[in-house]
Design an enzyme around this catalytic site. Sequence first.
Site, PDB file in Angstrom:
ATOM      1  N   ARG A   1     -34.864 -52.947 -68.241  1.00 28.21           N
ATOM      2  CA  ARG A   1     -34.092 -52.448 -66.784  1.00 28.21           C
ATOM      3  C   ARG A   1     -33.656 -50.790 -66.896  1.00 28.21           C
ATOM      4  NH1 ARG A   1     -28.418 -53.002 -66.426  1.00 28.21           N
ATOM      5  NH2 ARG A   1     -28.326 -53.776 -68.562  1.00 28.21           N
TER       6      ARG A   1
ATOM      7  N   GLU B   1     -56.294 -36.481 -66.885  1.00 26.38           N
ATOM      8  CA  GLU B   1     -56.910 -36.068 -65.950  1.00 26.38           C
ATOM      9  C   GLU B   1     -56.539 -36.331 -64.538  1.00 26.38           C
ATOM     10  OE1 GLU B   1     -61.188 -35.888 -65.275  1.00 26.38           O
ATOM     11  OE2 GLU B   1     -61.311 -36.971 -66.932  1.00 26.38           O
TER      12      GLU B   1
ATOM     13  N   TYR C   1     -34.571 -34.191 -95.821  1.00 23.52           N
ATOM     14  CA  TYR C   1     -33.307 -33.995 -95.020  1.00 23.52           C
ATOM     15  C   TYR C   1     -32.021 -33.528 -95.987  1.00 23.52           C
ATOM     16  CZ  TYR C   1     -34.083 -35.936 -90.387  1.00 23.52           C
ATOM     17  OH  TYR C   1     -34.611 -36.080 -88.912  1.00 23.52           O
TER      18      TYR C   1
ATOM     19  N   GLU D   1     -40.058 -53.573 -77.970  1.00 24.77           N
ATOM     20  CA  GLU D   1     -41.041 -53.014 -78.906  1.00 24.77           C
ATOM     21  C   GLU D   1     -41.226 -53.939 -80.103  1.00 24.77           C
ATOM     22  OE1 GLU D   1     -40.193 -48.192 -78.335  1.00 24.77           O
ATOM     23  OE2 GLU D   1     -39.114 -49.046 -79.751  1.00 24.77           O
TER      24      GLU D   1
ATOM     25  N   HIS E   1     -61.608 -32.668 -68.772  1.00 24.23           N
ATOM     26  CA  HIS E   1     -62.682 -33.904 -68.452  1.00 24.23           C
ATOM     27  C   HIS E   1     -63.376 -34.342 -69.898  1.00 24.23           C
ATOM     28  CE1 HIS E   1     -64.870 -36.682 -66.371  1.00 24.23           C
ATOM     29  NE2 HIS E   1     -66.118 -36.043 -66.541  1.00 24.23           N
TER      30      HIS E   1
ATOM     31  N   CYS F   1     -36.485 -45.092 -85.209  1.00 30.02           N
ATOM     32  CA  CYS F   1     -37.425 -44.468 -84.566  1.00 30.02           C
ATOM     33  C   CYS F   1     -38.666 -44.540 -85.505  1.00 30.02           C
ATOM     34  CB  CYS F   1     -37.284 -43.168 -84.213  1.00 30.02           C
ATOM     35  SG  CYS F   1     -35.737 -42.689 -83.765  1.00 30.02           S
TER      36      CYS F   1
ATOM     37  N   CYS G   1     -32.327 -43.191 -87.221  1.00 28.17           N
ATOM     38  CA  CYS G   1     -33.606 -42.776 -86.773  1.00 28.17           C
ATOM     39  C   CYS G   1     -34.462 -42.772 -87.981  1.00 28.17           C
ATOM     40  CB  CYS G   1     -33.684 -41.252 -86.139  1.00 28.17           C
ATOM     41  SG  CYS G   1     -35.145 -40.667 -85.774  1.00 28.17           S
TER      42      CYS G   1
ATOM     43  N   TYR H   1     -35.528 -51.595 -74.790  1.00 32.97           N
ATOM     44  CA  TYR H   1     -36.687 -51.100 -75.539  1.00 32.97           C
ATOM     45  C   TYR H   1     -37.035 -51.488 -76.955  1.00 32.97           C
ATOM     46  CZ  TYR H   1     -34.404 -47.025 -78.016  1.00 32.97           C
ATOM     47  OH  TYR H   1     -33.887 -46.261 -78.954  1.00 32.97           O
TER      48      TYR H   1
ATOM     49  N   LYS I   1     -39.756 -47.845 -87.303  1.00 32.99           N
ATOM     50  CA  LYS I   1     -40.523 -48.463 -86.065  1.00 32.99           C
ATOM     51  C   LYS I   1     -41.970 -48.050 -85.699  1.00 32.99           C
ATOM     52  CE  LYS I   1     -39.784 -47.349 -82.142  1.00 32.99           C
ATOM     53  NZ  LYS I   1     -39.111 -46.582 -80.927  1.00 32.99           N
TER      54      LYS I   1
HETATM   55  P1  FAD Z   1     -26.997 -42.260 -86.545  1.00 35.21           P
HETATM   56  O1  FAD Z   1     -28.639 -41.535 -86.620  1.00 35.21           O
HETATM   57  O2  FAD Z   1     -27.076 -43.508 -86.322  1.00 35.21           O
HETATM   58  O3  FAD Z   1     -26.320 -41.657 -87.673  1.00 35.21           O
HETATM   59  C1  FAD Z   1     -24.942 -41.887 -88.080  1.00 35.21           C
HETATM   60  C2  FAD Z   1     -24.858 -41.936 -89.324  1.00 35.21           C
HETATM   61  O4  FAD Z   1     -23.478 -42.005 -89.675  1.00 35.21           O
HETATM   62  C3  FAD Z   1     -25.409 -43.020 -90.136  1.00 35.21           C
HETATM   63  O5  FAD Z   1     -26.097 -42.702 -91.231  1.00 35.21           O
HETATM   64  C4  FAD Z   1     -24.240 -43.931 -90.785  1.00 35.21           C
HETATM   65  O6  FAD Z   1     -24.409 -44.326 -92.082  1.00 35.21           O
HETATM   66  C5  FAD Z   1     -23.221 -42.644 -90.766  1.00 35.21           C
HETATM   67  N1  FAD Z   1     -21.835 -43.220 -90.751  1.00 35.21           N
HETATM   68  C6  FAD Z   1     -21.357 -44.419 -89.942  1.00 35.21           C
HETATM   69  N2  FAD Z   1     -19.881 -44.158 -90.160  1.00 35.21           N
HETATM   70  C7  FAD Z   1     -19.553 -43.572 -91.184  1.00 35.21           C
HETATM   71  C8  FAD Z   1     -18.397 -43.299 -91.816  1.00 35.21           C
HETATM   72  N3  FAD Z   1     -17.223 -43.721 -91.463  1.00 35.21           N
HETATM   73  N4  FAD Z   1     -18.452 -42.353 -92.900  1.00 35.21           N
HETATM   74  C9  FAD Z   1     -19.596 -41.783 -93.484  1.00 35.21           C
HETATM   75  N5  FAD Z   1     -20.742 -41.914 -92.714  1.00 35.21           N
HETATM   76  C10 FAD Z   1     -20.856 -42.647 -91.633  1.00 35.21           C
HETATM   77  N6  FAD Z   1     -34.307 -42.736 -80.331  1.00 35.21           N
HETATM   78  C11 FAD Z   1     -35.459 -42.201 -80.133  1.00 35.21           C
HETATM   79  O7  FAD Z   1     -35.367 -40.869 -79.631  1.00 35.21           O
HETATM   80  N7  FAD Z   1     -36.998 -42.789 -80.022  1.00 35.21           N
HETATM   81  C12 FAD Z   1     -36.947 -43.948 -80.877  1.00 35.21           C
HETATM   82  O8  FAD Z   1     -38.425 -44.254 -80.918  1.00 35.21           O
HETATM   83  C13 FAD Z   1     -36.041 -44.678 -81.233  1.00 35.21           C
HETATM   84  N8  FAD Z   1     -36.201 -45.930 -81.563  1.00 35.21           N
HETATM   85  C14 FAD Z   1     -35.278 -46.642 -82.274  1.00 35.21           C
HETATM   86  C15 FAD Z   1     -35.430 -47.851 -82.906  1.00 35.21           C
HETATM   87  C16 FAD Z   1     -34.535 -48.631 -83.505  1.00 35.21           C
HETATM   88  C17 FAD Z   1     -34.698 -49.836 -84.165  1.00 35.21           C
HETATM   89  C18 FAD Z   1     -32.895 -48.006 -83.275  1.00 35.21           C
HETATM   90  C19 FAD Z   1     -32.089 -48.716 -83.818  1.00 35.21           C
HETATM   91  C20 FAD Z   1     -32.914 -46.798 -82.593  1.00 35.21           C
HETATM   92  C21 FAD Z   1     -33.820 -46.359 -81.983  1.00 35.21           C
HETATM   93  N9  FAD Z   1     -33.672 -44.798 -81.519  1.00 35.21           N
HETATM   94  C22 FAD Z   1     -34.804 -44.054 -81.067  1.00 35.21           C
HETATM   95  C23 FAD Z   1     -32.292 -44.256 -81.165  1.00 35.21           C
HETATM   96  C24 FAD Z   1     -31.970 -43.314 -82.453  1.00 35.21           C
HETATM   97  O9  FAD Z   1     -32.162 -43.943 -84.030  1.00 35.21           O
HETATM   98  C25 FAD Z   1     -30.674 -42.888 -82.225  1.00 35.21           C
HETATM   99  O10 FAD Z   1     -30.310 -42.421 -81.010  1.00 35.21           O
HETATM  100  C26 FAD Z   1     -30.091 -41.761 -83.245  1.00 35.21           C
HETATM  101  O11 FAD Z   1     -30.385 -42.166 -84.586  1.00 35.21           O
HETATM  102  C27 FAD Z   1     -28.624 -41.394 -82.943  1.00 35.21           C
HETATM  103  O12 FAD Z   1     -28.302 -40.350 -84.006  1.00 35.21           O
HETATM  104  P2  FAD Z   1     -26.909 -40.213 -84.228  1.00 35.21           P
HETATM  105  O13 FAD Z   1     -26.819 -38.954 -85.054  1.00 35.21           O
HETATM  106  O14 FAD Z   1     -26.151 -40.158 -83.087  1.00 35.21           O
HETATM  107  O15 FAD Z   1     -26.607 -41.423 -85.314  1.00 35.21           O
END
Ligand code: FAD
Length: 456
Positions: A206, A442, A99, A183, A437, A48, A43, A179, A51
């Site tokens: 879809r 609205e 973070y 986008e 308004h 997100c 994200c 999406y 983007k």
């Molecule tokens: P992630 O955020 O993917 O985090 C997983 C982390 O685990 C990563 O940092 C990765 O490096 C780490 N990792 C993986 N394997 C290992 C390992 N073995 N050891 C150590 N670290 C590891 N969602 C929205 O709600 N709104 C949006 O507008 C939106 N836009 C998006 C646009 C794009 C281009 C993309 C690709 C996604 C978008 N999303 C959006 C989706 C959103 O980013 C994800 O749903 C969200 O980040 C999921 O969070 P997560 O914690 O599951 O995984």
Amino acid sequence: MAAFDRDLFVIGAGSGGVRAGRIAAGYGARVAIAEEHRVGGTCVIRGCVPKKLLVYASRFPDEFEDAAGFGWTVPPASFDWPTLRAAKDREIDRLEKAYVANLERSGATILRTRAEVVDPHTVRLGDGRTVTAERILVATGAWPFLPADVPGIEHAVTSNEVFDLPALPRRVVVVGGGYIAVEFAGIFAGLGVETTLVYRGEQILRGFDRELTDKVAAAMSRRGIRILCGTDVKALEPAAGGVAAVLSSGETLAPGLVMYATGRVPNTRGLGLEAAGVALDGLGAVRVDSASKSSVPSIYAVGDVTNRVNLTPVAIREGHAFADTVYGGREVLVDHALVPTAVFTTPELGTVGLTEEKACAHHPAVDVYKAEFRPMRNTLAGRDERMFMKLIVDAVSDRVLGVHVIGPDAGEMAQLLGIPLMMNATKADFDRTLAVHPTAAEELVTMRTPSVKHRR
Ligand code: FAD
């Protein structure tokens, strides 16, 4: 002496992992969190956030164009991709630091390494060291899917690379209909890139309300994006000026950048989960129960790696619910049924609740209220683009089942509309709400007569 090195070991510091780790540590758990790339996850680093910054950038040409109708003379505008890219990178660095600071303040230990599961209570770090934990939380997210059977696929980029392009291409082919694909088609087109969207399905987006996807597709086409549905890419061929896409229709598109956004697969490869006894589904997603527990009682999973609803707020909520339930002494379950969401195309789509198709499939009597109009700003601007709103109402109980909006700020509206829908608001509740308004929103409280009545 404690039986395990840690109470909780989180793999992945993205949306879900960071929230779970931070809240669990706040409850006093001894937490370690491993991240192999950058803290913040998809994200923040390549999803997100960057983007949306690009979406903002892509909309400025509209502002320049519309200004004339309001009396402004705008000097000829020009765009510089490296400037935008650098500004975006600075913002992401700032967020990553925030973070990290929040995690550390909570007491969690960040390990900047890959981690893999060895057994139900052990993980192995990148340097070979092992750490034991009472519980392991898998929050490894998902990864862009690239079809291996397309010759030349190695010449395509995905959302992983697209944010860091050295230069903006003259032409782009975006492959996919979800999406992320639409986008990015909008972003590229807005930044002046000649854009083609190729999608094998019948219509883009879809799963969203079909009337809305038709309207978004039409609006994108009017904005100059060439949308080719029912079309597959057969091969990618490097050529002067980029990569040429050979299509199933027989056409070969002029060379440029080719971006694939054809779905994402759960990030479980090589993670050691199956060997530890964790059940995965056919796509590789971790199978979990409503409390995010896997088939191994000490291993949990949240976020995209579980392939439930793959959105940041859902991953965050799942991570928080896990920490509350396991470490906070109060059981919290996540409701995946009603998820407000937006598609940041231009025009934007905002939606919450059932589509007209789904409402009709599940309810015997459905009333649909629609409004289509030119937003006020577009009048002086001389812009033809219209706004569209649709309320889906259960005619038996009067409950509003879904609201769908296309137009400026539709995503912001979807967020607020999520509250009344969560509270089971009726159409009568919408009707007795006073309008603000003059606004576009609205219209949502002034629709009096159904446009369509479905009965069965
Ligand atoms: P992630 O955020 O993917 O985090 C997983 C982390 O685990 C990563 O940092 C990765 O490096 C780490 N990792 C993986 N394997 C290992 C390992 N073995 N050891 C150590 N670290 C590891 N969602 C929205 O709600 N709104 C949006 O507008 C939106 N836009 C998006 C646009 C794009 C281009 C993309 C690709 C996604 C978008 N999303 C959006 C989706 C959103 O980013 C994800 O749903 C969200 O980040 C999921 O969070 P997560 O914690 O599951 O995984």
